[in-house]
Structure formats: C-alpha cells, structure tokens
Write an enzyme that holds these catalytic residues in place. Sequence first.
Site, PDB file in Angstrom:
ATOM      1  N   ASP A   1       0.821  -1.218   0.000  1.00  0.00           N
ATOM      2  CA  ASP A   1       0.000   0.000   0.000  1.00  0.00           C
ATOM      3  C   ASP A   1       0.854   1.267   0.000  1.00  0.00           C
ATOM      4  O   ASP A   1       0.418   2.317   0.473  1.00  0.00           O
ATOM      5  CB  ASP A   1      -0.961   0.014   1.203  1.00  0.00           C
ATOM      6  CG  ASP A   1      -1.775  -1.258   1.316  1.00  0.00           C
ATOM      7  OD1 ASP A   1      -2.390  -1.637   0.307  1.00  0.00           O
ATOM      8  OD2 ASP A   1      -1.784  -1.879   2.396  1.00  0.00           O
ATOM      9  N   GLU A   2       2.060   1.182  -0.577  1.00  0.00           N
ATOM     10  CA  GLU A   2       2.924   2.368  -0.628  1.00  0.00           C
ATOM     11  C   GLU A   2       2.494   3.351  -1.706  1.00  0.00           C
ATOM     12  O   GLU A   2       2.939   4.498  -1.710  1.00  0.00           O
ATOM     13  CB  GLU A   2       4.388   1.963  -0.899  1.00  0.00           C
ATOM     14  CG  GLU A   2       5.002   1.067   0.146  1.00  0.00           C
ATOM     15  CD  GLU A   2       4.865  -0.403  -0.209  1.00  0.00           C
ATOM     16  OE1 GLU A   2       5.500  -1.218   0.454  1.00  0.00           O
ATOM     17  OE2 GLU A   2       4.114  -0.730  -1.159  1.00  0.00           O
TER      18      GLU A   2
ATOM     19  N   HIS B   1      -3.863  -2.229  -6.699  1.00  0.00           N
ATOM     20  CA  HIS B   1      -3.306  -0.962  -7.147  1.00  0.00           C
ATOM     21  C   HIS B   1      -4.445  -0.051  -7.584  1.00  0.00           C
ATOM     22  O   HIS B   1      -5.243  -0.415  -8.444  1.00  0.00           O
ATOM     23  CB  HIS B   1      -2.335  -1.168  -8.315  1.00  0.00           C
ATOM     24  CG  HIS B   1      -1.065  -1.836  -7.917  1.00  0.00           C
ATOM     25  ND1 HIS B   1      -0.231  -2.463  -8.814  1.00  0.00           N
ATOM     26  CD2 HIS B   1      -0.476  -1.975  -6.709  1.00  0.00           C
ATOM     27  CE1 HIS B   1       0.810  -2.964  -8.171  1.00  0.00           C
ATOM     28  NE2 HIS B   1       0.674  -2.676  -6.896  1.00  0.00           N
TER      29      HIS B   1
END
EC number: 6.3.4.4
Length: 439
Positions: free
Chosen positions: A26-27, A54
């Site tokens: 979840d960056e 994504h």
Amino acid sequence: MNIFEHSIKNVDKGNVVAIVGTQWGDEGKGKIIDILSKYSDITCRFNGGGNAGHTICVGDKKHALHLLPCGVLYENNINILGNCMVIHLKTLMKEINNLGNNILDRIYISEKAHILFDIHQEIDAIQEIRKSKDGNAIGTTKKGIGPCYSTKASRIGIRMGSLRNFENFKKLYIKLIDNLMDLYNIKDYNKEEELNEFYTYHLIFKDKIINIISYINKSIDSKKYILIEGANAAMLDIDLGTYPFVTSSSTTLGGIFSGLGIHHKKLNLVVGVVKSYLTRVGSGPFLTEQCNEIGEYLTKKGFEYGTTTKRPRRCGWLDLPMIFYVKYINCIDIINLTKLDVLSGLKEIYICIDYKNKTTGELLERGNYPLEYEQLREYEPVYEKFEGWDEDITNCIEFYELPENAKKYVLAIESYIKTPIVWIGVGPTRNNTITRKFD
C-alpha cells in the site's frame, strides 16, 4: 521523465526497470507504475494474485486493479502475468470486462502460472477461522492465495498451460478438487458449475497462454522497454519478511527472476516505493504504530483502507531501519516517496531513525532487521522530530515550491538512506507528482 532514456546521478539508463514496495504494501506503487507505463512497451506482474490492489486515478476516474498490470491503461502496452502468479480467472475476467477497449488483445499469461479456484478461497476462510480460535489469525485477504501456493508446493496444483487442452484439464481438476474436499471436509462444492465456467475460460484464454520466458527475453534483447511491477512489498516476502505475518510469494528482487524467467544481469534499474509514513493491514508487529489521534488522522486523511479488503490500515511513523534492510535485499537505485501531502496539517512529524535494544541500549546495526516477533519486541524506536507544515501542497509541481519544512523532511530521508528521491507524490492523480532533476 522517461526513466528508460534518462540517467540519474550514478544510475545508468536501461531498458528493464523494476518497481518494488519497501514496506508492508500500500505504498502507492500503482501510481508510479502508471506514470512509467506511458514509456514502456511491456509491463509485467511477476508474483502474487488478487490479494494485491493498485488504485490508479486518471482524472476523476479510479481504477482498482488486482491482477492486471497497470500498463493496461495505455494502448501501446503489452501486459504479462508471470510464472509465479496465482490467478483467479473469474476475478481476471471481471477486471478485463470493467476496462473494456479490447484489453484482452494486449494480455499474455504465463503457462507456468497457477490457477486459483473458488475452493482455495473457501479453504483460506476455514484456515483463518481455525487460527483465530487460537489467537493466531494472520489477517489474510481470504482470496485463496496461501492455499493456492500450498497446492503448488505440494505439486498437485494446476498450471494455466493445462487449460489449453480442456479434456486433460478436466481430469486434473476433478482429481484436485476431490483431494481438497476430502482433506478439508468440504461437503458441498459445485464442480459441474465451475467446470462449465472453465470451459468458457479455455475458449477465451487458450491463445493468450504462452511461454513468457521466451517472449520477455526476446523483447529485452530487441531493446523493448520492460517495466516490472511488484505486488505486495518487501516486508511481506514469504522468506525475507516479518514471518508468519507475510504473504505467500516472493515479493522481493529475487522473485522477479523466477517470476519472469530473466537473469539478474538483464535488470537495469530498481525503483523503491516508500510511503511518507507507514501502514500495515492485518496482524503483525509494528514498532512505530500510532494507536492514537495521529494514527486516526493518517487513516482518514490518507484514506487508508485496503483496495482489496476495504479494512482500515494501521498507521504510524516512517520506519527507516526497515528501509535500510529492504535496500540491502533489493539493491534499490532510486526512490519514489509517496503521499507527502497526507502529512500536511501536522504540527510535528517523527521519523524512526534507529531501533534501540530495551535492555542493553545498543542500537541495531543498520541493514539488519529483527524479523521474528520475539526479537522485535526487544527493541524500541528512536525518533527524530521534524516541524510540520500547514500548507496544501497538492498543486506543487516543482521541489522548490514545497514548504521549507516539507523539503527538510524529504531531504532528511534522502540523507539517511543515501538514495536519490526522484519522485514525490503530493496528491492522488498522475499530475500530483513532483519529479526532481539531478542533472
């Protein structure tokens, strides 16, 4: 910036670029992959399945992708699902249908990828219920990822290549499902209905299932631009992450080589994606977690809810000992720092710069990381404090436009990890990205 044609500092340009997450997922990898896919000829996924998520924002429209590479949003892009993926074809068809525009024409699937069946998802739920009774639940997405990799490791799983010959596939399918129903005491499972679905998938995908190893290597040798898209992130790696609170595949650099069938000398550049703060979904240790109003602020302002599960993410301060470790195992060349805008409005911001042993007071050697839960409990975070900023930074397009305190925060991270921060995310869309120039 076309990273395939642009050298940065001591990092040479090349035609094979990998994007990897450096934290617990979840960056914001999807956004930079989307930006760079504009310049690539081929975008590849090498690992995982529908547990990845994504989110790509194009104007006012959001695209949530779980299996398809982000390159599908560009008509010039060929998209490959790699050897080490586990593919739930019902989910894949849903994504293809949602996107439309002849997406299938630009997709190829490895014959070595494994098929994830509905029964794998049932088993996932059964296993989580059993573990939760003992207080040992991992907090999986219940997408069947672990059980599918288990059948692969047990050598009873079914590869995508088997779907090209439906009669042979049918025999393998019945044998597998009967085995799993017996093993997990599943009494009611509609094999006939699922087989009918898979006959449709056979007709749709039989010509899209290929030997991707040959395809990709020929493309590299002919100087095609290849973008490699990592799913999940380094600290969720089955071997190198915070086990057992990890995913079931290799999410780090080594997974690329088996997942796509290329050797390490063909990879030119590795981009590490670092969120400006830290989040985690599900169970597991989290030294910098903020179980307070700061954590709530980051969750709400950063809209930290899982793309796949919709669960609220646990939030905390940026953890640099983690990044030092991940940089070692991933050979990261440059950094994309994401979601800096979420920190706007905080009076004070903290970065964990070291881990200190609670008993001895010794600092953890940089590049080392205590992956076992009992080891990690021996340490506490050492923080450096930074002054915050109130300004809205979403319209900043150059680094110099950022508030002074925001610039200090970015430069401090860059100084500590000794890696150039090339892109800075300051908002949700493609356009909310600062590209720094190092010429």
